[in-house]
Design an enzyme around this catalytic site. Structure first.
Site, PDB file in Angstrom:
ATOM      1  N   PRO A  47     -53.198  52.919 -45.793  1.00 49.02           N
ATOM      2  CA  PRO A  47     -51.951  52.552 -45.566  1.00 49.02           C
ATOM      3  C   PRO A  47     -51.233  53.894 -44.790  1.00 49.02           C
ATOM      4  O   PRO A  47     -49.963  53.407 -44.362  1.00 49.02           O
ATOM      5  CB  PRO A  47     -51.173  51.940 -46.635  1.00 49.02           C
ATOM      6  CG  PRO A  47     -52.138  52.368 -47.811  1.00 49.02           C
ATOM      7  CD  PRO A  47     -53.376  52.886 -47.265  1.00 49.02           C
ATOM      8  N   GLU A  59     -57.107  53.909 -56.958  1.00 48.14           N
ATOM      9  CA  GLU A  59     -55.755  53.952 -56.886  1.00 48.14           C
ATOM     10  C   GLU A  59     -55.682  55.077 -55.653  1.00 48.14           C
ATOM     11  O   GLU A  59     -54.541  55.364 -55.180  1.00 48.14           O
ATOM     12  CB  GLU A  59     -55.355  54.651 -58.122  1.00 48.14           C
ATOM     13  CG  GLU A  59     -55.623  54.107 -59.316  1.00 48.14           C
ATOM     14  CD  GLU A  59     -54.870  52.537 -59.485  1.00 48.14           C
ATOM     15  OE1 GLU A  59     -53.701  52.525 -59.038  1.00 48.14           O
ATOM     16  OE2 GLU A  59     -55.775  51.429 -59.686  1.00 48.14           O
ATOM     17  N   ARG A  87     -65.136  41.762 -30.422  1.00 42.57           N
ATOM     18  CA  ARG A  87     -65.069  40.903 -29.480  1.00 42.57           C
ATOM     19  C   ARG A  87     -64.552  41.287 -28.095  1.00 42.57           C
ATOM     20  O   ARG A  87     -64.684  40.587 -26.987  1.00 42.57           O
ATOM     21  CB  ARG A  87     -63.829  39.925 -30.143  1.00 42.57           C
ATOM     22  CG  ARG A  87     -62.587  40.335 -30.105  1.00 42.57           C
ATOM     23  CD  ARG A  87     -61.667  39.517 -30.663  1.00 42.57           C
ATOM     24  NE  ARG A  87     -61.241  38.340 -29.901  1.00 42.57           N
ATOM     25  CZ  ARG A  87     -59.965  38.730 -28.942  1.00 42.57           C
ATOM     26  NH1 ARG A  87     -59.589  39.698 -28.685  1.00 42.57           N
ATOM     27  NH2 ARG A  87     -59.892  37.458 -28.235  1.00 42.57           N
ATOM     28  N   ASP A 138     -55.289  37.694 -23.858  1.00 39.46           N
ATOM     29  CA  ASP A 138     -54.990  37.666 -25.171  1.00 39.46           C
ATOM     30  C   ASP A 138     -53.604  38.186 -25.407  1.00 39.46           C
ATOM     31  O   ASP A 138     -52.816  38.649 -24.684  1.00 39.46           O
ATOM     32  CB  ASP A 138     -55.481  39.087 -25.898  1.00 39.46           C
ATOM     33  CG  ASP A 138     -57.230  38.527 -26.442  1.00 39.46           C
ATOM     34  OD1 ASP A 138     -57.307  37.267 -26.265  1.00 39.46           O
ATOM     35  OD2 ASP A 138     -57.875  39.173 -26.775  1.00 39.46           O
TER      36      ASP A 138
HETATM   37  N1  ADE Z   1     -56.304  50.178 -47.446  1.00 39.43           N
HETATM   38  C1  ADE Z   1     -55.140  49.615 -48.188  1.00 39.43           C
HETATM   39  N2  ADE Z   1     -54.136  49.186 -47.485  1.00 39.43           N
HETATM   40  C2  ADE Z   1     -54.583  49.492 -46.140  1.00 39.43           C
HETATM   41  C3  ADE Z   1     -53.939  49.280 -44.839  1.00 39.43           C
HETATM   42  N3  ADE Z   1     -52.757  48.591 -45.023  1.00 39.43           N
HETATM   43  N4  ADE Z   1     -54.615  49.578 -43.855  1.00 39.43           N
HETATM   44  C4  ADE Z   1     -55.329  50.278 -43.745  1.00 39.43           C
HETATM   45  N5  ADE Z   1     -56.115  50.778 -45.011  1.00 39.43           N
HETATM   46  C5  ADE Z   1     -55.755  50.262 -46.106  1.00 39.43           C
END
Ligand code: ADE
Length: 222
Positions: free
Chosen positions: A86, A113, A150, A164
């Site tokens: 994230p 975690e 794709r 797209d």
């Molecule tokens: N791992 C956990 N959440 C994630 C996300 N939003 N994007 C990429 N990898 C992740």
């Protein structure tokens, strides 16, 4: 193109790799996708891959050694190593288009975690698929693989992705099929006119209208 996915949960990919367009692309040898279990690269006799965090804190941390060894087992001169987290840079259609040109992708799925910070020294790129936290990188790696495969030559009809959503910073136009009237809602007349110029113009207008209404942020880039 070759994609190697490094994960602690290989079974999550079973259906993904055998279903629909991805399954067909693999069968037609348009892409070679291999799943590798990071646990297989643990040197620990109990095959441990995680441990407590130095300094304390809740949860286990993925150790760097099995991840680095897994990367090394598949890496060559053409490889681009991507860590799913994230904290990575936001994913987009533009990024999908550029990754579709890479010969070999290695997607590293973080889990638990967290992962040891030193894993970051062994990847080229970090990607996030959105501002929310998932339990691991498995779904993000499927999202990225799907969006890239794709786009590969011969996987789907080029016309299917030329218009797209996001391809030219515009959302897709609306499409209709049978019946002509459904629960009182009619197919727009222009689509049954047979006038291809008019249809193309209407579709472009719809793309601009939709984007203005729903995503004015991307229209500014268009
Ligand atoms: N791992 C956990 N959440 C994630 C996300 N939003 N994007 C990429 N990898 C992740």
């Amino acid at each position: 193109m070759k994609i190697d996915i490094l994960t602690l949960f290989p079974e999550m990919f079973d259906n993904f790799l055998t279903t629909s367009i991805i399954g067909r692309a693999i069968d037609k040898k348009k892409v070679d996708i291999k799943i590798h279990n990071i646990r297989d690269y643990s040197l620990d006799k109990h095959k441990r891959v995680d441990d407590y965090a130095y300094g304390g804190g809740s949860g286990m941390v993925l150790m760097p050694e099995p991840v680095k060894r897994a990367i090394d087992s598949v890496k060559d001169n053409d490889s681009l190593v991507i860590l799913l987290t994230p904290q990575g840079s936001p994913y987009s259609q533009a990024k999908a288009l550029s990754l579709a040109k890479v010969k070999h992708l290695i997607l590293v799925c973080g889990h638990y975690e967290g992962f040891d910070e030193r894993i970051r020294y062994f990847v080229d790129l970090e990607i996030s698929i959105g501002d929310y936290v998932l339990t691991g990188g498995e779904l993000p790696s499927m999202v990225i693989t799907d969006s890239i495969v794709r786009l590969l030559d011969g996987v789907i009809n080029e016309d299917s992705y030329k218009f797209d959503s996001f391809s030219d910073n515009l959302l897709d136009y609306p499409v209709y099929t049978h019946p002509l009237v459904f629960e009182g809602y009619e197919v727009p007349e222009v689509l049954t006119s047979g006038n291809h110029e008019k249809i193309a113009k209407w579709r472009k207008e719809q793309q601009i209208k939709r984007t203005k209404e729903r995503r004015p942020d991307i229209l500014e880039k268009s």
